[in-house]
Design a protein around this motif. Structure first.
Motif, PDB file in Angstrom:
ATOM      1  N   VAL A  54      14.590 -30.043  28.521  1.00 19.26           N
ATOM      2  CA  VAL A  54      13.730 -30.872  27.610  1.00 19.26           C
ATOM      3  C   VAL A  54      13.798 -30.378  26.403  1.00 19.26           C
ATOM      4  O   VAL A  54      13.502 -29.185  25.991  1.00 19.26           O
ATOM      5  CB  VAL A  54      12.550 -31.025  28.284  1.00 19.26           C
ATOM      6  N   MET A  56      10.876 -30.316  23.453  1.00 25.42           N
ATOM      7  CA  MET A  56       9.617 -30.563  23.434  1.00 25.42           C
ATOM      8  C   MET A  56       9.373 -31.091  21.837  1.00 25.42           C
ATOM      9  O   MET A  56      10.311 -30.817  20.798  1.00 25.42           O
ATOM     10  CB  MET A  56       8.822 -29.237  23.341  1.00 25.42           C
ATOM     11  N   PRO A  59       6.039 -28.722  17.762  1.00 15.95           N
ATOM     12  CA  PRO A  59       4.837 -27.927  17.939  1.00 15.95           C
ATOM     13  C   PRO A  59       3.590 -28.229  16.903  1.00 15.95           C
ATOM     14  O   PRO A  59       2.440 -28.224  17.432  1.00 15.95           O
ATOM     15  CB  PRO A  59       5.085 -26.473  18.134  1.00 15.95           C
ATOM     16  N   LEU A  63       0.343 -29.421  18.564  1.00 11.50           N
ATOM     17  CA  LEU A  63      -0.517 -28.439  19.130  1.00 11.50           C
ATOM     18  C   LEU A  63      -1.958 -28.533  19.150  1.00 11.50           C
ATOM     19  O   LEU A  63      -2.468 -29.053  18.119  1.00 11.50           O
ATOM     20  CB  LEU A  63      -0.111 -27.209  18.498  1.00 11.50           C
ATOM     21  N   THR A  64      -2.529 -28.436  20.293  1.00  9.62           N
ATOM     22  CA  THR A  64      -4.000 -28.549  20.251  1.00  9.62           C
ATOM     23  C   THR A  64      -4.618 -29.731  19.524  1.00  9.62           C
ATOM     24  O   THR A  64      -5.617 -29.462  18.760  1.00  9.62           O
ATOM     25  CB  THR A  64      -4.799 -27.269  19.711  1.00  9.62           C
ATOM     26  N   PHE A  68      -5.509 -34.176  23.057  1.00  9.48           N
ATOM     27  CA  PHE A  68      -5.377 -33.103  24.289  1.00  9.48           C
ATOM     28  C   PHE A  68      -6.562 -32.683  24.717  1.00  9.48           C
ATOM     29  O   PHE A  68      -6.835 -32.691  25.689  1.00  9.48           O
ATOM     30  CB  PHE A  68      -4.417 -32.175  23.744  1.00  9.48           C
TER      31      PHE A  68
ATOM     32  N   GLU B  39      -0.990 -24.270  25.596  1.00  8.91           N
ATOM     33  CA  GLU B  39      -0.729 -25.666  25.504  1.00  8.91           C
ATOM     34  C   GLU B  39       0.550 -26.200  25.600  1.00  8.91           C
ATOM     35  O   GLU B  39       0.942 -26.835  26.521  1.00  8.91           O
ATOM     36  CB  GLU B  39      -1.673 -26.483  24.519  1.00  8.91           C
ATOM     37  N   LEU B  40       1.310 -25.674  24.668  1.00 12.31           N
ATOM     38  CA  LEU B  40       2.584 -26.149  24.569  1.00 12.31           C
ATOM     39  C   LEU B  40       3.484 -25.456  25.983  1.00 12.31           C
ATOM     40  O   LEU B  40       4.254 -26.348  26.474  1.00 12.31           O
ATOM     41  CB  LEU B  40       3.301 -25.492  23.458  1.00 12.31           C
ATOM     42  N   ARG B  43       2.565 -27.575  28.860  1.00 10.47           N
ATOM     43  CA  ARG B  43       3.161 -28.860  28.815  1.00 10.47           C
ATOM     44  C   ARG B  43       4.486 -29.066  28.971  1.00 10.47           C
ATOM     45  O   ARG B  43       5.089 -30.121  29.960  1.00 10.47           O
ATOM     46  CB  ARG B  43       2.884 -29.659  27.573  1.00 10.47           C
ATOM     47  N   ARG B  44       5.431 -28.025  28.527  1.00  9.49           N
ATOM     48  CA  ARG B  44       6.848 -27.767  28.793  1.00  9.49           C
ATOM     49  C   ARG B  44       6.824 -27.688  30.308  1.00  9.49           C
ATOM     50  O   ARG B  44       7.921 -28.479  30.817  1.00  9.49           O
ATOM     51  CB  ARG B  44       7.141 -26.729  27.943  1.00  9.49           C
ATOM     52  N   LEU B  47       6.529 -30.983  32.055  1.00  5.58           N
ATOM     53  CA  LEU B  47       7.500 -31.826  31.864  1.00  5.58           C
ATOM     54  C   LEU B  47       8.733 -31.276  32.292  1.00  5.58           C
ATOM     55  O   LEU B  47       9.521 -32.489  32.946  1.00  5.58           O
ATOM     56  CB  LEU B  47       7.841 -31.768  30.118  1.00  5.58           C
ATOM     57  N   ALA B  60      -0.995 -31.347  32.403  1.00 10.15           N
ATOM     58  CA  ALA B  60      -1.264 -29.984  31.499  1.00 10.15           C
ATOM     59  C   ALA B  60      -2.932 -30.126  31.191  1.00 10.15           C
ATOM     60  O   ALA B  60      -3.435 -29.178  31.284  1.00 10.15           O
ATOM     61  CB  ALA B  60      -0.637 -30.223  30.104  1.00 10.15           C
TER      62      ALA B  60
END
Lengths: 185, 215
Positions: A54, A56, A59, A63-64, A68, B39-40, B43-44, B47, B60
């Motif tokens: 995947v 992404m 970021p 991010l945050t 979210f 977070e990232l 989420r990854r 996913l 997430a």
């Protein structure tokens, strides 16, 4: 030399063996077509997996994000712990959280209230309708009864009249007969 | 003055220290820090487990909600990463189970009206483009048993050692390794129509792929 175990081979593929075992398995694989083929097929799959992994989103953009955190707050509310987040008192982010939580709570309360009100209204309308229907039925019943009674009365009257007529007719016939007998003598 | 250190140099405290603060008094600053850091990656992970961006986002968010909600259950002597990975992956597995159940039910209904034209297959001369190839890989990953997929995601994509993978999934290390080997063999079978021993080429269509698994 014996084949390495499947476990050892997978550890070799992921480079998790210590130096000694790595050397042993490595030299075996070089000379064993069977193990080599298996290892190569795994490496082939791994290459395909890596190529298809995947991507992404950037970021820095995501991010945050406020969205979210709002989602986290909403999820917390769902498991019934919004209280903890609402208490939080750190600058911007927690103000946002507090806002979101109280907004959600207000919204929820309003919706609940509206729903309750609707339910109450529904209930009283239904009751009224029921009463009206009952009243209608009773009055219909009364009308019907009156009609029945009057019908019955008419019938009784008719019977009575007919009976009277019959009596009268019989009386006349009797007197005629009596006269006839008298004149014969 | 703990909070001052958090504000001035948030990078200087470990995940475990931050989580300890959250556990002790629900510290919002520390929780925010953990969300920012994790977070990232979470989420990854979601996913990779689900293959769907929206579901990954929801999962997430739920993961962090669970982290906060079950903060009292965090043991200070454990690694925070193992703990949060476990929460996330368990949520993914749970959601996956529900989905598979629903899909199986739908497919059983759909199988009766199956359209064979949709069953285009990869012939020997067929050259799949990069994106086709990639979607075949995703289809194959989706077809793996969830337990194998979790190991693939953690070891292959997240690059964790088998020891950590085993800790997160709460299985013996040897099980983690054999699941990885099983997964690679199965993926190899699904991705190489020409070398398939059974002689059945891998259907390109994901729906018919699923049907094969259900049947």
């Amino acid at each position: 030399m014996n084949h390495p175990t499947r476990e050892e081979l997978i550890e070799f593929a992921y480079d998790e063996l210590d130096a000694d075992r790595k050397a042993t398995v490595g030299s075996h694989v070089e000379s064993c077509a069977e193990c080599k083929a298996l290892l190569e097929s795994w490496q082939d799959v791994r290459r395909q997996l890596q190529a298809a992994d995947v991507r992404m989103p950037n970021p820095h953009r995501t991010l945050t994000g406020a969205g979210f955190l709002r989602g986290v707050a909403a999820a917390l509310l769902l498991i019934g712990l919004g209280y903890g987040l609402a208490r939080m008192t750190v600058p911007s982010e927690s103000r946002l959280r507090g806002q979101v939580v109280s907004e959600l709570q207000t919204q929820f309360r309003d919706e609940l209230r509206a729903e309750l009100a609707k339910f109450t209204i529904d209930q009283s309308t239904r009751e009224q309708e029921y009463q009206q229907q009952t009243a209608r039925l009773i009055s219909q019943l009364e009308i019907r009864q009156v009609a029945d009674y009057s019908g019955l009365r008419k019938d009784v009257e008719t019977v009575a009249m007919r009976t009277q007529e019959e009596f009268d007719r019989l009386a006349v016939a009797d007197s005629v007969e009596a006269k006839g007998t008298q004149s014969n003598h | 003055m703990k909070w001052l250190a958090r504000v001035i140099a948030p990078g200087s405290i470990s995940d475990e220290q931050a989580m300890e603060d959250v556990r002790a008094d629900g510290s919002p600053a520390s929780f925010a820090l953990l969300v920012k850091r994790w977070e990232l990656p979470i989420r990854r992970l979601c996913l990779r487990m689900t293959g769907d961006a929206h579901r990954a986002e929801d999962l997430a968010q739920e993961t962090f909600a669970r982290v906060f909600a079950s903060r009292q259950g965090f043991e200070g002597d454990r690694k925070f990463s193992t703990w949060i990975w476990r929460i996330a992956i368990n949520l993914c597995l749970e959601e996956g189970r529900r989905r598979r159940l629903a899909e199986k039910f739908q497919l059983q209904i759909a199988t009766s009206s199956r359209d064979d034209q949709s069953d285009r297959q990869l012939g020997p001369d067929d050259k799949a483009s990069a994106s086709e190839r990639s979607s075949m890989v995703h289809t194959a990953l989706a077809a793996l048993p969830q337990a194998q997929r979790a190991v693939v995601v953690l070891r292959e994509f997240e690059g964790l050692k088998f020891r950590e993978v085993a800790q997160i999934l709460e299985i013996p290390e040897s099980t983690a390794k054999s699941r990885m080997a099983d997964a690679l063999v199965e993926l190899g079978r699904l991705l190489s129509p020409l070398r398939d021993e059974t002689g059945t080429p891998v259907p390109r269509n994901s729906e018919s792929q699923m049907q094969r698994i259900v049947i």
